[in-house]
Design a protein around this motif. Structure first.
Motif, short mmCIF file in Angstrom:
data_model
loop_
_atom_site.label_atom_id
_atom_site.label_comp_id
_atom_site.label_asym_id
_atom_site.label_seq_id
_atom_site.Cartn_x
_atom_site.Cartn_y
_atom_site.Cartn_z
N CYS A 169 0.92 -1.37 0.26
CA CYS A 169 -0.39 0.36 -0.13
C CYS A 169 0.76 1.17 0.00
O CYS A 169 1.50 1.19 0.79
CB CYS A 169 -1.05 0.30 1.47
SG CYS A 169 -2.29 -1.43 1.41
N GLY A 186 0.43 4.18 0.10
CA GLY A 186 -0.52 5.44 0.88
C GLY A 186 -1.03 6.66 0.69
O GLY A 186 -0.89 7.71 1.30
N GLY A 187 -1.29 6.44 -0.59
CA GLY A 187 -1.78 7.65 -1.99
C GLY A 187 -2.10 6.88 -3.09
O GLY A 187 -1.58 6.54 -3.31
N GLY A 204 -6.96 -1.44 -6.49
CA GLY A 204 -7.81 0.07 -5.45
C GLY A 204 -8.69 0.77 -6.32
O GLY A 204 -8.59 0.06 -7.81
N LYS A 232 -11.20 4.41 -3.01
CA LYS A 232 -10.21 3.71 -1.72
C LYS A 232 -8.86 3.48 -1.86
O LYS A 232 -8.38 3.71 -2.53
CB LYS A 232 -10.86 2.24 -2.24
CG LYS A 232 -11.99 1.55 -1.64
CD LYS A 232 -12.77 -0.08 -2.24
CE LYS A 232 -14.17 -0.17 -1.76
NZ LYS A 232 -14.37 -1.78 -2.17
N GLU A 233 -8.53 2.89 -1.02
CA GLU A 233 -6.58 2.92 -0.45
C GLU A 233 -6.21 2.77 -2.25
O GLU A 233 -6.07 1.10 -1.92
CB GLU A 233 -6.19 2.50 0.32
CG GLU A 233 -4.86 2.45 0.66
CD GLU A 233 -4.08 2.11 2.02
OE1 GLU A 233 -3.15 2.32 2.28
OE2 GLU A 233 -4.55 1.22 2.88
N HIS A 234 -5.28 3.28 -2.86
CA HIS A 234 -4.36 2.34 -3.56
C HIS A 234 -3.52 0.98 -3.12
O HIS A 234 -3.05 1.30 -1.89
CB HIS A 234 -3.51 3.99 -4.36
CG HIS A 234 -3.72 4.46 -4.93
ND1 HIS A 234 -4.19 4.28 -6.49
CD2 HIS A 234 -5.09 4.68 -4.78
CE1 HIS A 234 -5.11 5.76 -6.92
NE2 HIS A 234 -5.35 5.89 -5.64
N ARG A 235 -3.07 0.32 -4.25
CA ARG A 235 -2.66 -0.91 -3.63
C ARG A 235 -2.06 -1.55 -4.91
O ARG A 235 -2.27 -1.24 -6.04
CB ARG A 235 -3.00 -1.77 -2.43
CG ARG A 235 -4.43 -2.67 -2.95
CD ARG A 235 -4.64 -3.38 -2.42
NE ARG A 235 -6.02 -4.72 -3.19
CZ ARG A 235 -7.21 -4.11 -2.73
NH1 ARG A 235 -8.13 -3.13 -2.52
NH2 ARG A 235 -7.98 -5.25 -3.49
#
Length: 327
Positions: A21, A23-24, A70, A74-77
């Motif tokens: 992840c 974090g952005g 993602g 939602k959070e990118h991963r």
């Protein structure tokens, strides 16, 4: 089987896996693009948004599959699977590879950001998802960059493809979903076995092939440079005859994600940066003067100019491709 089912099936079959992840916002393809030696690099394959990469770790060869996941809501991963004896080592290196330690906070600090040209500020606004990658693989980056010394990119990449297909090894298989033709770049020992006539067939002159051979005779020491700070690693690279400031800068930009190294001596870069920042071409000394206010982030500035879509006017002759293979 639907596309959504593929990652779960691959993860179950993989020798090692990871969900990273960032974090952005994150753009996998644009982040990794500097590592590819063109769209036909045999050690990479891109299928949709998925990127495959084959390489050799200290524990052995590995095939790596990287897929963005993602959504903006939602959070990118990035989902990661790896196969082969080097799978665990390859997965452990993924966060660094994908730019986990690439910190843009000082660049984005308002006072510093306000000093940047409008073109760079706008490009950064549109490129918040881009990181500077750090492969940590000195040999894999150094060899193709040496091949690009003083020749056209087309010529160098053609030779690199030939040599990988000739002396690389099949990538560890990842089942029927793996792209066909994925190749492991030669190890240092394999590069050292390439005979002079094969370099010639690849269009690589004796000066460049000799530089490769000279550098790789100390391959163990060369790989240790990945653990040093980028500028120190670049300085040590330049102690090898045939490796100058341009080659060293191009390497550490990719192995260390160096935010400041500039490719002085590049055939096009100085004129390009000068045209972008002043409307006029300049030389290496002029480029360094223009970039001086952003010391510590000069490569970030260059990367953003390149991301802006700016194209300098073209005048004068192009660098010609020379084919020495029949001589």
């Amino acid at each position: 089987m639907t596309i959504a089912e593929v990652p779960a099936r691959l993860a179950a079959a993989a020798d090692a896996s990871l969900r990273w992840c960032p974090g952005g916002p994150y753009d996998l393809a644009r982040t990794l693009r500097p590592l590819l030696r063109g769209n036909s690099d045999p050690s990479f394959a891109a299928e949709g948004g998925v990127i495959w990469n084959a390489f050799t770790t200290a524990e052995g060869p590995a095939t790596l599959r990287l897929s963005p996941a993602g959504s903006p809501e939602k959070e990118h991963r990035v989902d990661v699977q790896a196969w082969g004896p080097g799978a665990a080592a390859a997965v452990a290196a993924v966060p660094r590879l994908l730019g986990a330690h690439d910190d843009w906070s000082a660049f984005d600090e308002p006072v510093f950001h306000a000093t940047l040209p409008r073109m760079v500020r706008e490009a950064r606004r549109r490129s918040l998802a881009v990181r500077l990658p750090s492969s940590g693989r000195m040999v894999d980056q150094l060899v193709p960059i040496i091949l690009e010394q003083k020749v056209t990119v087309i010529e160098a990449r053609r030779g690199y493809r030939y040599l990988l297909h000739r002396y690389g090894s099949p990538a560890p298989m990842a089942g029927s979903l793996a792209p066909a033709g994925l190749v492991l770049p030669p190890t240092a020992a394999q590069w050292l076995q390439v005979p002079s006539w094969e370099w010639h067939k690849a269009g690589v002159g004796p000066q460049r092939s000799a530089t490769v051979m000279r550098a790789l005779r100390s391959a163990v020491a060369l790989e240790r440079l990945a653990a040093l700070p980028a500028l120190e690693a670049a300085a040590k690279l330049q102690t090898i005859p045939g490796i100058g400031i341009w080659t060293a800068a191009e390497v550490v930009q990719r192995t260390h994600g160096c935010p400041d190294s500039i490719s002085v001596g590049d055939y096009h870069l100085a004129a390009y940066v000068g045209a972008a920042l002043t409307g006029r071409r300049t030389d290496d000394a002029g480029m360094l003067r223009l970039l001086e206010p952003w010391q510590g982030h000069r490569q970030r500035v260059v990367r953003m100019i390149q991301s802006s879509g700016f194209r300098k006017p073209t005048f004068g002759p192009r660098m010609t491709i020379q084919d020495h293979r029949r001589h």
